[in-house]
Design an enzyme around this catalytic site. Structure first.
Site: not given
Ligand code: NAP
Length: 310
Positions: A135, A138-139
């Site tokens: 993701c 997200c990261d």
């Protein structure tokens, strides 16, 4: 006995919950460990109708949940361990075991979504969340100023690369063929971005690291068979998804890729059991189509319940 249990709290399940709650069915929504589904892993959703400036995925999900609660939907956290058909001598009902707790329902909507596909390398598991991610939104911000690799050639790979180009130093897309399958607009955006380069006809053979984090990937040219190393701080896999249907195997019909089979009215082979969203849809996979299927499934559940009570 619940009138309606909705399994999954992504956009499909939440839309089903809004419709069912407004129809006074007081649905119970079971949210798994990935509550909110894939929209929680994205930033701007630019193609959801009604938001000309775009809407953040998590904001859209949160608002849908509030909307469902406003009309009486109830929520329960937990993972579905099993799903089975029961009969009270007259009608079928369904038993869902959620973290050891039994829930009984007259009708069920399965909206469990899908999860990210992996390459199948031992090294990607070793470095998962230590340089290997699924993701970007997200990261990606963890790699500010660093070089990253994205694997894949679909809309997700292009979208994730575009996001990463804003938060990292440089993005290299590794794609196994010589053309993207992404939509034209996404391809054009990725290919015209000066911070994104594509290595075509190549697959990631190995994720290399120093034991603690990723340092490089080994890339194989699928045309001439040659291999080389590319230094990178992270690898983002964007190679598609696997439907979350394991709990329903053997009870419902699944296709060869694990998608739950249903008709165009979202009806599975079991009366009173419906599907919605990415656990069924192998073609469109859009937030708006998932929401539409959630609506259809809720209307069908309502009809089914009316039939039972007559
Ligand atoms: P996808 O369209 O299935 O694309 C997966 C990509 O990964 C393909 O390019 C595929 O290569 C590659 N791939 C698959 N398995 C691989 C493996 N083992 N090793 C290397 N490469 C592999 O998946 P997606 O990009 O996640 O998109 C899924 C759906 O969501 C699509 O319908 C897409 O349009 C939609 N979506 C839309 C948006 C948007 O509109 N903003 C954003 C994200 C997703 P091949 O091309 O060779 O098969």
């Amino acid at each position: 006995m619940e009138k309606l249990v909705i399994i999954g709290a992504g956009i499909a399940g939440l839309t089903a919950a809004i419709y069912a709650a407004r129809a006074n069915l007081q649905p119970l929504v079971i949210s798994g460990k990935e509550e909110g589904g894939q929209l929680m892993l994205t930033t701007d959703v630019e193609n959801y109708p009604g938001f000309p400036e775009g809407v953040l995925g998590p904001v859209l999900v949160t608002k849908c949940k509030e909307q469902a609660k406003r009309f009486g939907a109830r929520f329960m956290d937990g993972n579905v361990e099993s799903f089975s058909v029961k009969n009270d001598g007259k009608n079928n009902f369904y038993e869902i075991v959620v973290d050891g707790e039994k829930v009984e329902a007259l009708t069920v909507i399965i909206a469990t979504g899908a999860s990210a596909k992996m390459l199948g390398l031992e090294s990607e598991l070793r470095y998962f969340n230590r340089g290997v991610h699924t993701c970007a939104t997200c990261d990606g911000p963890l790699y500010g100023g660093k070089d990253v690799v994205v694997v894949g050639g679909g809309d997700s790979a292009c979208e994730e690369s575009l996001f990463l180009s804003k938060v990292t130093n440089f993005v290299t897309i590794v794609h196994r063929r010589d053309a993207f399958r992404a939509s034209k607009i996404m391809q054009e955006r990725a290919l015209s971005n000066p911070k994104i380069k594509v290595i075509w006809n190549s697959s990631v053979e190995e994720i290399l690291g120093d034991g603690k984090k990723v340092t490089a990937v080994k890339i194989k040219n699928v045309e001439d068979g040659s291999s080389r190393e590319l230094k990178t701080d992270a690898v983002f896999l964007a190679i598609g998804h696997i439907p979350s249907s394991a709990a329903f195997k053997g009870v419902l019909d699944l296709d060869e890729n694990g998608y739950i089979k249903a008709d165009s009215r979202m009806r599975t082979k079991l009366p009173g059991v419906f599907v919605a969203g990415d656990v069924y849809d192998r073609i469109y996979k859009q937030a708006v189509t998932a929401a539409g299927m959630g609506c259809q499934a809720a209307l069908e559940a309502e009809r089914h319940l009316e039939g039972i009570s007559k």
